[in-house]
Motif scaffolding. Structure first.
Motif, short mmCIF file in Angstrom:
data_model
loop_
_atom_site.label_atom_id
_atom_site.label_comp_id
_atom_site.label_asym_id
_atom_site.label_seq_id
_atom_site.Cartn_x
_atom_site.Cartn_y
_atom_site.Cartn_z
N GLY A 159 0.83 -0.97 -0.18
CA GLY A 159 -0.16 0.14 0.12
C GLY A 159 0.82 1.23 0.07
N ASP A 160 0.02 2.48 0.08
CA ASP A 160 1.07 3.57 0.43
C ASP A 160 1.60 3.70 1.79
N ILE A 182 5.87 -3.01 -3.48
CA ILE A 182 6.08 -2.00 -2.45
C ILE A 182 6.32 -0.60 -3.38
N GLU A 183 5.73 0.29 -2.68
CA GLU A 183 5.81 1.91 -3.51
C GLU A 183 7.21 2.33 -3.39
N THR A 184 7.54 3.25 -4.26
CA THR A 184 8.56 4.07 -4.22
C THR A 184 8.08 5.15 -4.89
N ALA A 185 7.50 6.21 -4.44
CA ALA A 185 6.93 7.62 -4.84
C ALA A 185 7.77 8.54 -5.40
N PHE A 186 8.95 8.76 -4.73
CA PHE A 186 9.76 9.86 -4.96
C PHE A 186 11.28 9.57 -5.24
N ALA A 187 11.90 10.49 -5.85
CA ALA A 187 13.30 10.10 -5.83
C ALA A 187 14.25 10.69 -4.72
N LEU A 219 8.83 -5.86 -6.53
CA LEU A 219 8.27 -5.15 -7.43
C LEU A 219 7.90 -3.73 -6.97
N VAL A 220 8.51 -2.70 -7.59
CA VAL A 220 8.27 -1.32 -7.08
C VAL A 220 7.03 -0.75 -7.95
N SER A 221 6.26 -0.12 -7.17
CA SER A 221 5.20 0.53 -7.71
C SER A 221 4.95 1.83 -7.26
N HIS A 222 3.82 2.51 -7.93
CA HIS A 222 3.73 3.90 -7.56
C HIS A 222 4.64 5.10 -7.82
#
Length: 255
Positions: A159-160, A182-187, A219-222
């Motif tokens: 999730g987030d 798993i999320e990674t939304a930002f650099a 696996l990276v999402s978001h």
């Protein structure tokens, strides 16, 4: 179990940029972002269960339209599973007769188009041989992750979330975890924004993965559109025992 990625982007703007939604075994949705809009009507009619991690728009955008599109054609209510806090937000701010009708009362309260079912962290929802269990998460609104258990293997979806010790401990307590979405939304240069918005950036993802004792495919999402290549380059640069790759719309995972 089989999970099909309908959307896994942190935004919109192109064929591959649909927001978070996963179709599981044709009858379950995990989150209900814009990717659901690409399903055919017959596929929409086959969905009986929707599990929501939290109430943010990119994860619920298609839920009102889904209920509206198939509600009258269904014989039983569509069941929406979420924490009581998330269900309260949906009732107050979406299904409130101002933004959208309250489909939990249409056509009547005895047999509505939509039924809301509260869930709690750590308590599995069993659907036949399958089990879906909410995991702790740390976000700007009440939020959870999910463990999907087929009986022979497990998939975890963060999730987030920001760095969350409770979620890491819950994942480490599981056996036979095949996949971790798993999320990674930002650099990394937006580390401060990631902390403020309670998301991950590559350095924070690395910190999470270093704490894991299990060995799933990661696996990276978001990923934010336009920054996705940069984020994945930074993730690769951090190294580590686990080697993440970007999750893709249309991908199918079996476990």
């Amino acid at each position: 179990m089989k999970l099909r990625v309908l959307g896994c982007s942190g935004g919109i703007g192109g064929v591959q940029t649909r927001t978070t939604s996963f179709l599981v075994d044709d009858d379950i949705l995990v989150d209900c972002g814009t990717g659901v809009g690409d399903l055919e009507r017959d596929e929409l009619l086959g969905i009986d269960h929707v599990f929501l991690t939290h109430s943010h728009m990119d994860h619920i955008a298609c839920l009102p339209m889904l209920v509206d599109s198939v509600g009258e054609a269904r014989r039983m209510p569509l069941t929406v599973y979420a924490t009581s806090e998330t269900l309260r937000i949906l009732h107050s701010h979406v299904f409130n007769w101002l933004v959208w009708p309250d489909f939990s009362t249409i056509p009547d309260r005895r047999l509505p188009f939509m039924r809301m079912q509260p869930i709690r962290v750590g308590e599995p929802v069993r659907l036949g041989k399958r089990a879906i269990t909410a995991l702790p998460a740390h976000h700007t609104v009440p939020a959870v992750g999910f463990c999907l258990d087929s009986g022979t293997g497990k998939l975890v979806y963060s999730g987030d979330t920001a760095y969350c010790e409770e979620q890491i401990a819950a994942i480490n307590a599981l056996d036979d975890v095949r996949h971790l979405i798993i999320e990674t939304a930002f650099a990394d240069e937006q580390h401060g924004l990631a902390l403020a918005s309670r998301h991950l950036c590559p350095s924070l993802l690395h910190a999470v993965l270093e704490e894991l004792t299990v060995s799933p495919e990661v696996l990276v999402s978001h990923l934010k559109p336009g920054a996705d290549d940069r984020i994945m380059e930074q993730i690769a640069g951090h190294g580590g025992r686990l080697v993440p790759r970007a999750l893709m719309t249309g991908e199918v995972l079996e476990f």
